[in-house]
Scaffold this active site. Structure first.
Site, PDB file in Angstrom:
ATOM      1  CG  HIS A   7      -0.419  -0.146   2.250  1.00 22.01           C
ATOM      2  ND1 HIS A   7       0.059  -1.234   3.215  1.00 22.01           N
ATOM      3  CD2 HIS A   7       0.171   1.350   3.351  1.00 22.01           C
ATOM      4  CE1 HIS A   7       0.429  -0.986   4.222  1.00 22.01           C
ATOM      5  NE2 HIS A   7       0.422   0.427   4.411  1.00 22.01           N
ATOM      6  CD  GLU A 130       2.787  -0.798   7.163  1.00 19.04           C
ATOM      7  OE1 GLU A 130       2.753   0.031   7.157  1.00 19.04           O
ATOM      8  OE2 GLU A 130       2.876  -1.651   8.101  1.00 19.04           O
TER       9      GLU A 130
HETATM   10  C1  LIG Z   1      -1.572   0.983  10.238  1.00 18.95           C
HETATM   11  C2  LIG Z   1      -0.775   0.319  10.863  1.00 18.95           C
HETATM   12  C3  LIG Z   1       0.351   0.607  10.044  1.00 18.95           C
HETATM   13  C4  LIG Z   1      -0.078  -0.676   8.634  1.00 18.95           C
HETATM   14  O1  LIG Z   1      -0.508  -1.528   8.900  1.00 18.95           O
HETATM   15  O2  LIG Z   1      -0.376  -0.360   7.309  1.00 18.95           O
HETATM   16  C5  LIG Z   1       0.709   1.566   9.528  1.00 18.95           C
HETATM   17  O3  LIG Z   1       1.041   2.262   8.403  1.00 18.95           O
HETATM   18  S1  LIG Z   1       0.682   2.949  10.755  1.00 18.95           S
HETATM   19  C6  LIG Z   1       1.304   4.166  10.688  1.00 18.95           C
HETATM   20  C7  LIG Z   1       1.531   5.320  11.249  1.00 18.95           C
HETATM   21  N1  LIG Z   1       3.348   4.566  12.285  1.00 18.95           N
HETATM   22  C8  LIG Z   1       4.229   5.204  11.602  1.00 18.95           C
HETATM   23  O4  LIG Z   1       4.800   6.108  10.588  1.00 18.95           O
HETATM   24  C9  LIG Z   1       5.909   4.504  12.346  1.00 18.95           C
HETATM   25  C10 LIG Z   1       6.489   5.080  11.812  1.00 18.95           C
HETATM   26  N2  LIG Z   1       6.687   6.955  12.257  1.00 18.95           N
HETATM   27  C11 LIG Z   1       7.858   7.324  13.111  1.00 18.95           C
HETATM   28  O5  LIG Z   1       8.463   5.960  13.944  1.00 18.95           O
HETATM   29  C12 LIG Z   1       7.836   8.375  13.464  1.00 18.95           C
HETATM   30  O6  LIG Z   1       6.548   8.626  12.429  1.00 18.95           O
HETATM   31  C13 LIG Z   1       8.892   8.794  12.805  1.00 18.95           C
HETATM   32  C14 LIG Z   1       9.078   8.857  10.787  1.00 18.95           C
HETATM   33  C15 LIG Z   1      10.238   8.370  13.297  1.00 18.95           C
HETATM   34  C16 LIG Z   1       9.459  10.433  12.446  1.00 18.95           C
HETATM   35  O7  LIG Z   1       8.501  10.832  13.226  1.00 18.95           O
HETATM   36  P1  LIG Z   1       8.220  12.180  14.002  1.00 18.95           P
HETATM   37  O8  LIG Z   1       8.368  12.331  15.318  1.00 18.95           O
HETATM   38  O9  LIG Z   1       7.050  13.539  12.832  1.00 18.95           O
HETATM   39  O10 LIG Z   1       9.971  12.459  13.536  1.00 18.95           O
HETATM   40  P2  LIG Z   1      10.806  14.237  12.768  1.00 18.95           P
HETATM   41  O11 LIG Z   1       9.515  15.082  12.428  1.00 18.95           O
HETATM   42  O12 LIG Z   1      11.459  14.304  13.884  1.00 18.95           O
HETATM   43  O13 LIG Z   1      11.419  13.632  11.388  1.00 18.95           O
HETATM   44  C17 LIG Z   1      12.028  13.026  11.813  1.00 18.95           C
HETATM   45  C18 LIG Z   1      12.751  14.018  10.383  1.00 18.95           C
HETATM   46  O14 LIG Z   1      12.030  12.886   9.279  1.00 18.95           O
HETATM   47  C19 LIG Z   1      10.657  13.744   8.588  1.00 18.95           C
HETATM   48  N3  LIG Z   1       9.836  12.816   8.232  1.00 18.95           N
HETATM   49  C20 LIG Z   1       9.256  12.252   9.009  1.00 18.95           C
HETATM   50  N4  LIG Z   1       8.030  11.981   8.914  1.00 18.95           N
HETATM   51  C21 LIG Z   1       8.613  11.490   6.876  1.00 18.95           C
HETATM   52  C22 LIG Z   1       7.476  10.762   6.521  1.00 18.95           C
HETATM   53  N5  LIG Z   1       6.204  10.296   6.607  1.00 18.95           N
HETATM   54  N6  LIG Z   1       8.248  10.685   5.327  1.00 18.95           N
HETATM   55  C23 LIG Z   1       9.543  11.593   4.769  1.00 18.95           C
HETATM   56  N7  LIG Z   1      10.012  12.341   5.984  1.00 18.95           N
HETATM   57  C24 LIG Z   1       9.709  12.205   7.210  1.00 18.95           C
HETATM   58  C25 LIG Z   1      10.655  15.249   9.125  1.00 18.95           C
HETATM   59  O15 LIG Z   1      10.509  15.520   8.116  1.00 18.95           O
HETATM   60  C26 LIG Z   1      12.816  15.424  10.068  1.00 18.95           C
HETATM   61  O16 LIG Z   1      13.322  15.641   8.466  1.00 18.95           O
HETATM   62  P3  LIG Z   1      13.461  16.894   9.076  1.00 18.95           P
HETATM   63  O17 LIG Z   1      12.437  17.570   9.279  1.00 18.95           O
HETATM   64  O18 LIG Z   1      14.651  17.455   7.724  1.00 18.95           O
HETATM   65  O19 LIG Z   1      14.894  17.106   9.838  1.00 18.95           O
HETATM   66 CO    CO Z   2       0.705   1.918   6.573  1.00 15.60          CO
END
Ligand SMILES: CC[C@@H](C(=O)O)C(=O)SCCNC(=O)CCNC(=O)[C@H](O)C(C)(C)COP(=O)(O)OP(=O)(O)OC[C@H]1O[C@@H](n2cnc3c(N)ncnc32)[C@H](O)[C@@H]1OP(=O)(O)O
Ligand code: CO
Length: 134
Positions: A7, A130
């Site tokens: 997905h 993922e």
């Molecule tokens: C329904 C269940 C399951 C399924 O079966 O399908 C799912 O899909 S659950 C979906 C939701 N769960 C998750 O997203 C879990 C993993 N994610 C995380 O642990 C966090 O979201 C993260 C990725 C660690 C980010 O956490 P956050 O608190 O947002 O941290 P930062 O803002 O500091 O982000 C660090 C850095 O990374 C960039 N970032 C964040 N998210 C994304 C993204 N989705 N895509 C691309 N880049 C991303 C963020 O912009 C920061 O960058 P800089 O600003 O340059 O530092």
């Molecule tokens: Co998902």
């Protein structure tokens, strides 16, 4: 290691509104909303011929998509999910290669009842990935 795209996920501020647009305007087949408190999201799946789109709305204050939606208030593409045959083997191989596995590194059951893991977007061309074992 990688199998099919399972997905593509889109984070949205209003799941009801996004679902209605996909169903009523785009004519898509949409699922019922599914609360996933262990993941901090509520999901709706859009079934397409070749893959699925997952709409995600934050659930709870600690939702992992809250910061993303703060930066993208209208919503945005959040992650891509690839299928793998053996998630523990994939995790170990990716960690060995220096990629960061998010959380405690142990797979959780995802929306399809299968084990899932997430890889840090900064290690994969700015894309949150993922992995789902199928
Ligand atoms: C329904 C269940 C399951 C399924 O079966 O399908 C799912 O899909 S659950 C979906 C939701 N769960 C998750 O997203 C879990 C993993 N994610 C995380 O642990 C966090 O979201 C993260 C990725 C660690 C980010 O956490 P956050 O608190 O947002 O941290 P930062 O803002 O500091 O982000 C660090 C850095 O990374 C960039 N970032 C964040 N998210 C994304 C993204 N989705 N895509 C691309 N880049 C991303 C963020 O912009 C920061 O960058 P800089 O600003 O340059 O530092
Ligand atoms: Co998902």
């Amino acid at each position: 290691m990688l199998g099919r795209v399972n997905h593509i996920a889109i984070a949205v501020p209003d799941l009801g509104s996004a679902t209605a647009t996909y169903r009523d305007v785009l004519g898509a087949k949409v699922s019922q909303p599914q609360a996933m408190p262990q993941h901090g999201v509520t999901v709706v799946f859009i079934e397409l011929d070749n893959t699925k789109v997952e709409l995600l709305e934050p659930l709870g204050e600690e939702s992992p998509i809250r910061t993303f939606l703060g930066k993208n208030p209208s919503g945005g593409m959040h992650h891509i999910c690839y299928e793998v045959a053996d998630i523990a083997a994939a995790r170990d191989q990716l960690k060995q290669a220096g990629l960061r596995v998010l959380g405690d590194g142990e797979p959780k059951l995802g929306a399809h009842g299968k084990p899932v893991l997430f890889l840090h977007p900064k290690d994969l061309a700015g894309t949150l990935v993922e992995l789902e074992e199928v």
